[in-house]
Design an enzyme around this catalytic site. Structure first.
Site, PDB file in Angstrom:
ATOM      1  N   ASN A  43      28.866  12.671   0.226  1.00  0.00           N
ATOM      2  CA  ASN A  43      28.553  11.772   1.331  1.00  0.00           C
ATOM      3  C   ASN A  43      29.786  11.014   1.824  1.00  0.00           C
ATOM      4  O   ASN A  43      29.663   9.978   2.477  1.00  0.00           O
ATOM      5  CB  ASN A  43      27.477  10.768   0.895  1.00  0.00           C
ATOM      6  CG  ASN A  43      26.157  11.452   0.591  1.00  0.00           C
ATOM      7  OD1 ASN A  43      25.749  12.367   1.298  1.00  0.00           O
ATOM      8  ND2 ASN A  43      25.495  11.014  -0.473  1.00  0.00           N
ATOM      9  N   HIS A 129      13.922   6.386   0.624  1.00  0.00           N
ATOM     10  CA  HIS A 129      14.722   6.710  -0.559  1.00  0.00           C
ATOM     11  C   HIS A 129      14.063   6.214  -1.834  1.00  0.00           C
ATOM     12  O   HIS A 129      13.304   5.236  -1.828  1.00  0.00           O
ATOM     13  CB  HIS A 129      16.115   6.084  -0.405  1.00  0.00           C
ATOM     14  CG  HIS A 129      17.083   6.510  -1.448  1.00  0.00           C
ATOM     15  ND1 HIS A 129      17.324   5.772  -2.592  1.00  0.00           N
ATOM     16  CD2 HIS A 129      17.881   7.607  -1.542  1.00  0.00           C
ATOM     17  CE1 HIS A 129      18.227   6.385  -3.332  1.00  0.00           C
ATOM     18  NE2 HIS A 129      18.585   7.502  -2.720  1.00  0.00           N
ATOM     19  N   GLU A 171      14.494   4.061   6.282  1.00  0.00           N
ATOM     20  CA  GLU A 171      15.905   4.399   6.403  1.00  0.00           C
ATOM     21  C   GLU A 171      16.217   4.540   7.891  1.00  0.00           C
ATOM     22  O   GLU A 171      15.345   4.907   8.681  1.00  0.00           O
ATOM     23  CB  GLU A 171      16.213   5.710   5.684  1.00  0.00           C
ATOM     24  CG  GLU A 171      15.947   5.673   4.189  1.00  0.00           C
ATOM     25  CD  GLU A 171      16.250   7.006   3.515  1.00  0.00           C
ATOM     26  OE1 GLU A 171      17.322   7.584   3.776  1.00  0.00           O
ATOM     27  OE2 GLU A 171      15.403   7.470   2.736  1.00  0.00           O
ATOM     28  N   SER A 175      17.996  10.689   4.443  1.00  0.00           N
ATOM     29  CA  SER A 175      19.061  11.319   3.673  1.00  0.00           C
ATOM     30  C   SER A 175      18.895  12.815   3.492  1.00  0.00           C
ATOM     31  O   SER A 175      19.889  13.528   3.330  1.00  0.00           O
ATOM     32  CB  SER A 175      19.158  10.655   2.295  1.00  0.00           C
ATOM     33  OG  SER A 175      17.924  10.759   1.597  1.00  0.00           O
ATOM     34  N   ASP A 200      17.424   0.611   5.735  1.00  0.00           N
ATOM     35  CA  ASP A 200      18.483   1.123   4.875  1.00  0.00           C
ATOM     36  C   ASP A 200      19.418   1.972   5.738  1.00  0.00           C
ATOM     37  O   ASP A 200      19.064   3.058   6.183  1.00  0.00           O
ATOM     38  CB  ASP A 200      17.870   1.963   3.751  1.00  0.00           C
ATOM     39  CG  ASP A 200      18.906   2.509   2.783  1.00  0.00           C
ATOM     40  OD1 ASP A 200      20.108   2.428   3.086  1.00  0.00           O
ATOM     41  OD2 ASP A 200      18.498   3.028   1.723  1.00  0.00           O
ATOM     42  N   HIS A 203      23.101   5.990   5.440  1.00  0.00           N
ATOM     43  CA  HIS A 203      23.647   7.181   6.102  1.00  0.00           C
ATOM     44  C   HIS A 203      23.922   6.935   7.583  1.00  0.00           C
ATOM     45  O   HIS A 203      24.254   7.872   8.321  1.00  0.00           O
ATOM     46  CB  HIS A 203      22.683   8.352   5.933  1.00  0.00           C
ATOM     47  CG  HIS A 203      22.447   8.717   4.502  1.00  0.00           C
ATOM     48  ND1 HIS A 203      23.236   9.612   3.820  1.00  0.00           N
ATOM     49  CD2 HIS A 203      21.515   8.284   3.611  1.00  0.00           C
ATOM     50  CE1 HIS A 203      22.806   9.723   2.574  1.00  0.00           C
ATOM     51  NE2 HIS A 203      21.766   8.925   2.429  1.00  0.00           N
ATOM     52  N   LYS A 235      29.307   5.929   0.636  1.00  0.00           N
ATOM     53  CA  LYS A 235      29.208   7.069   1.544  1.00  0.00           C
ATOM     54  C   LYS A 235      30.342   7.002   2.569  1.00  0.00           C
ATOM     55  O   LYS A 235      31.461   7.390   2.266  1.00  0.00           O
ATOM     56  CB  LYS A 235      27.818   7.114   2.155  1.00  0.00           C
ATOM     57  CG  LYS A 235      26.759   7.384   1.076  1.00  0.00           C
ATOM     58  CD  LYS A 235      25.364   7.422   1.592  1.00  0.00           C
ATOM     59  CE  LYS A 235      24.378   7.872   0.526  1.00  0.00           C
ATOM     60  NZ  LYS A 235      24.349   7.046  -0.690  1.00  0.00           N
TER      61      LYS A 235
END
Length: 381
Positions: A43, A129, A171, A175, A200, A203, A235
């Site tokens: 990542n 997640h 998120e 992910s 979140d 990413h 990441k």
């Protein structure tokens, strides 16, 4: 009935056998040094984990502050470096304040548990997640799992609640497949029903938004008083650690109430120094975020994935676990490391290769990726 002759761990052999038969047994594989193989699995989206300035930032912090924080941040683990990084990251993302945790996992646990609790409702996306799932379980709140990105289901859950307080959890960039959450629509629903939106951005930071400021920034929600953001430093920023960003009142509450913050040793200074240096590289070189998406689009075409990528993640669904495992192994044998996701990380029947683009990928590396992936996927499909 006596059980003195039985090992209390005898049941593990049966569980292991069941996992093997289902193709779900996991093993640790030692990664080679950087440069030994083409990495399309990590990542490290911006390619900053090996950037000279980032390495220097970690080394300087190590020499200045020592190898470890020495204690929780409430005791001896809070340094000027931690607070300098928090201030700069908050400015970059448009948040009022930030609080660093030892990992993205603990940041999610600390934020969600401390901001919910008994007598409140959590509405969580079905593909949230594992750290958010665990936080829901630890919260002692009533939890409703909404179908993936189903805004109408979220609204029904909020409208039907008896609890005074509610938190909607998602998120920003999921992910496993890189899909984007409908943040603006979710926020509108939260506003109508007096709920907090917790996002979140693990990413999203470094990839989405102008110069990588995140999907919340991109959708105009950065700094909203009813939005809390979490993210990781492992990441796009190429280091280690986690952060919760939001109103100053949230930061103060977490310092008082978030158990993973209060009782965990502070993030090691070297990780903070590296993350701060990475953030400054991103600010100075905002083109890196667009480069990630361009490389992701190239990988999508190579793998003949029909959907245009919206993040660094390219998901190539192959179906059964053994097919995905064999394809990943074949890629590695040819010098390309790719991710392999199987249940329970993804739903049954959707085991996949998970490829991740990096801003630092060269044209020669893309040529290698094209040659290897084309050959392997022709056999796997």
């Amino acid at each position: 009935m006596t059980r003195t002759g039985l090992s209390p761990l005898a049941w593990l052999a049966d569980v292991e056998q069941q996992r093997r038969e289902a193709g779900l047994r996991r093993v640790l594989r030692v990664r080679q040094p950087v440069g030994a193989e083409l990495d399309l699995a990590s990542n490290d989206y911006l390619g900053l984990s090996q950037h000279p300035a980032v390495l220097d930032g970690g080394v300087e912090a190590l020499r200045t502050w020592g190898a470890g924080a020495g204690g929780s941040r409430l005791v001896t683990g809070n340094t000027e470096l931690h607070e300098e990084f928090e201030a700069e990251l908050a400015r970059f993302t448009g948040a009022e304040s930030a609080l660093v945790f030892s990992s993205g996992y603990t940041a999610n646990l600390g934020a969600l548990v401390a901001l919910s609790g008994p007598g409140s409702l959590i509405v969580s996306d079905a593909l949230s997640h594992a750290s958010l799932v665990d936080a829901c379980r630890l919260s002692r709140a009533r939890v409703t799992v909404a179908p993936h990105c189903d805004v109408a289901a979220v609204e029904r859950a909020l409208a039907d609640r008896a609890e005074d307080r509610a938190v909607v959890v998602t998120e920003s960039v999921f992910s496993t497949d890189g899909a984007l959450a409908p943040l603006r629509e979710l926020h509108d629903v939260c506003r109508r029903h007096g709920a907090l939106l917790l996002v979140d951005e693990a990413h999203g930071i470094g990839v989405r938004g102008t110069g990588g400021q995140g999907l919340l920034y991109e959708t105009g929600l950065a700094g909203a008083p009813d939005v809390v953001m979490t993210t990781t430093l492992s990441k796009a920023l190429g280091a280690q650690g986690g952060v919760v960003l939001g109103p100053e009142a949230v930061r103060g509450h977490l310092i008082d109430a978030a158990r993973p913050f209060i009782f965990d040793t502070g993030l090691a200074p070297a990780a903070v120094g590296a993350a701060l240096a990475a953030l400054r590289v991103l600010i100075a070189e905002p083109y890196r975020a667009a480069t990630v998406l361009r490389r992701a689009a190239e990988l999508t075409r190579i793998c003949e994935v029909p959907e245009e990528p919206t993040s660094a993640v390219v998901s190539v669904i192959l179906g059964e676990p053994d097919v995905a495992v064999a394809a990943a192994a074949a890629c590695l044998d040819r010098g390309v490391r790719v991710g392999c996701f199987r249940p329970p990380s993804v739903p049954a029947g959707t085991s996949r290769l998970r490829l991740t683009a990096r801003a630092s990928l060269t044209d020669d590396e893309m040529d290698l990726a094209r040659a290897v992936l084309t050959e392997v996927l022709a056999s796997a499909r």
